[in-house]
Design a protein around this motif. Structure first.
Motif, short mmCIF file in Angstrom:
data_model
loop_
_atom_site.label_atom_id
_atom_site.label_comp_id
_atom_site.label_asym_id
_atom_site.label_seq_id
_atom_site.Cartn_x
_atom_site.Cartn_y
_atom_site.Cartn_z
N UNK A 153 -12.07 -35.43 -0.61
CA UNK A 153 -11.13 -35.63 -1.75
C UNK A 153 -9.63 -35.72 -0.84
N UNK A 154 -9.38 -34.54 -1.28
CA UNK A 154 -7.90 -34.23 -0.51
C UNK A 154 -7.55 -35.02 0.87
N UNK A 155 -8.19 -34.42 1.75
CA UNK A 155 -8.03 -34.98 2.52
C UNK A 155 -8.19 -36.19 3.38
N UNK A 156 -8.88 -36.86 2.16
CA UNK A 156 -8.28 -38.80 2.06
C UNK A 156 -7.81 -39.79 1.87
N UNK A 157 -6.28 -38.81 1.15
CA UNK A 157 -5.45 -38.09 0.93
C UNK A 157 -5.75 -39.24 -0.74
N UNK A 158 -6.25 -38.59 -1.70
CA UNK A 158 -6.60 -39.19 -2.96
C UNK A 158 -5.89 -38.68 -4.33
N UNK A 159 -5.50 -40.18 -4.53
CA UNK A 159 -4.53 -39.96 -6.04
C UNK A 159 -4.83 -39.48 -7.36
N UNK A 160 -6.12 -39.29 -7.65
CA UNK A 160 -6.49 -38.27 -8.71
C UNK A 160 -5.07 -36.87 -9.04
N UNK A 161 -5.43 -36.51 -9.13
CA UNK A 161 -4.26 -34.95 -10.38
C UNK A 161 -5.05 -33.95 -9.43
N UNK A 162 -4.00 -33.03 -10.17
CA UNK A 162 -5.02 -31.65 -9.47
C UNK A 162 -6.00 -31.08 -10.75
N UNK A 163 -6.30 -31.73 -11.76
CA UNK A 163 -7.36 -31.28 -12.78
C UNK A 163 -8.41 -32.40 -12.11
N UNK A 164 -8.04 -32.79 -11.85
CA UNK A 164 -9.19 -33.66 -11.37
C UNK A 164 -10.30 -32.87 -9.81
N UNK A 165 -9.51 -32.51 -9.32
CA UNK A 165 -9.91 -31.95 -8.03
C UNK A 165 -10.53 -30.18 -8.91
N UNK A 166 -9.73 -29.83 -9.16
CA UNK A 166 -9.78 -28.33 -9.81
C UNK A 166 -11.09 -28.60 -10.38
N UNK A 167 -11.26 -29.77 -11.18
CA UNK A 167 -13.13 -29.52 -12.25
C UNK A 167 -14.06 -30.10 -11.27
N UNK A 168 -14.22 -30.81 -10.11
CA UNK A 168 -14.61 -31.10 -9.21
C UNK A 168 -15.51 -29.45 -8.90
N UNK A 169 -14.30 -28.33 -8.58
CA UNK A 169 -14.34 -27.47 -7.49
C UNK A 169 -15.40 -26.39 -8.35
N UNK A 170 -15.11 -26.51 -8.99
CA UNK A 170 -15.27 -25.16 -10.03
C UNK A 170 -16.14 -25.78 -11.27
N UNK A 171 -16.36 -26.71 -11.52
CA UNK A 171 -17.28 -27.02 -12.19
C UNK A 171 -18.81 -26.59 -12.76
N UNK A 172 -19.04 -25.94 -12.34
CA UNK A 172 -20.13 -24.95 -11.74
C UNK A 172 -19.74 -23.07 -11.41
N UNK A 173 -18.52 -22.93 -11.63
CA UNK A 173 -18.79 -22.08 -11.52
C UNK A 173 -18.33 -20.73 -13.05
N UNK A 174 -19.92 -20.97 -13.72
CA UNK A 174 -19.54 -20.67 -14.82
C UNK A 174 -19.36 -19.01 -15.08
#
Ligand SMILES: [Fe+2]
Length: 265
Positions: free
Chosen positions: A182-203
């Motif tokens: 997402x990041x390296x394809x220049x998404x404009x999603x906010x950092x919270x979105x990237x955080x959710x994607x990255x850590x959603x299985x970090x129970x």
């Protein structure tokens, strides 16, 4: 599945903390009027790895292999390999459709096409948080890393891709990959979105509060959104059918808003 790179390896918390999770879930306070179904597609309670089910043996074997093989060296190699983003070029929606070919052996709740789960999650969030369109899109793309199981993405084994996230002083996972994609394809999603994607299985982090000493201020802010997101991820895995064609135009418009037409994966 993801593991997180940290300077000082931490031990003692890993992916099999089912009992605690069950208890924490009983205490979940739900806002936004989201109704929690009591059972998953198989008629069992969510994330119950003890119940005798067709899936249970498979899930047990999955975590055993996962814990044996997810080594620091493996993680390093995978980060290098998938950081190249030279596997495939395709749009977000194409990738969502590709995910339908994937079966996640680590998941005791889900026995439906993956795109249904993505849309169930996104639609449930959309109903309760109509103005946070970035979070709808986050719901749609949060599991896209599972395409790593498919031949065009290198056909990694299940233990390398899916399941819970836990830090062992090393780091690889689908979500790091799609965090990066997402990041390296220049998404404009906010950092919270990237955080959710990255850590959603970090129970261990978002249910049990472990590893909080590794977080900075931005992480603390982002964690609030992850806590909201996660109950939709978990509880949308029930028999709520989604008419894909009906909601597709809305999600295509979000994809166009936040992503380029084609991404390098
Ligand atoms: Fe999910």
């Amino acid at each position: 599945m993801m593991t997180i790179l940290i300077d000082q390896p931490e031990f003692g918390v890993e992916a099999g903390f089912n009992k605690q999770v069950d208890n924490v879930e009983k205490e979940l306070v739900l806002d936004g009027g989201f109704m929690v179904p009591q059972t998953n597609s198989f008629g069992h309670t969510f994330r119950d790895y003890h119940v005798e089910s067709e899936r249970q043996k498979g899930v047990e074997n999955f975590y055993k292999t996962n814990h044996i093989n997810q080594t620091y060296d493996f993680v390093k190699r995978m980060r290098e390999e998938y950081g190249k983003l030279n596997k495939v070029e395709m749009s977000i929606w194409e990738c969502c459709e590709l995910l339908n070919d994937v079966v996640d052996e680590s998941d005791p709740d889900l026995d439906e096409p993956q795109i249904e789960h993505l849309l169930q999650t996104a639609e449930a969030i959309r109903r309760d948080y109509p103005d946070e369109d970035w979070l709808h899109l986050t719901g749609l793309i949060h599991d896209l890393g599972k395409v790593l199981l498919l031949p065009s993405f290198g056909e990694l084994p299940q233990w390398a891709v899916v399941g819970d996230t836990y830090p062992v002083g090393c780091a690889f996972d689908k979500s790091i990959v799609h965090h990066k994609v997402a990041k390296e394809n220049n998404t404009t999603l906010p950092s919270a979105a990237l955080f959710v994607i990255r850590y959603h299985s970090f129970y261990a982090l978002h249910r049990l509060g472990a590893y909080k000493h590794l977080m900075n201020e931005e992480d603390v802010e982002n964690l609030k959104w992850l806590e909201i997101f996660n109950k939709y991820d978990l509880y949308s895995k029930s028999k709520v059918r989604i008419d894909v064609e009906k909601v597709k135009p809305y999600y295509i418009s979000l994809i166009e808003k936040y992503f380029p037409a084609k991404l390098r994966w």
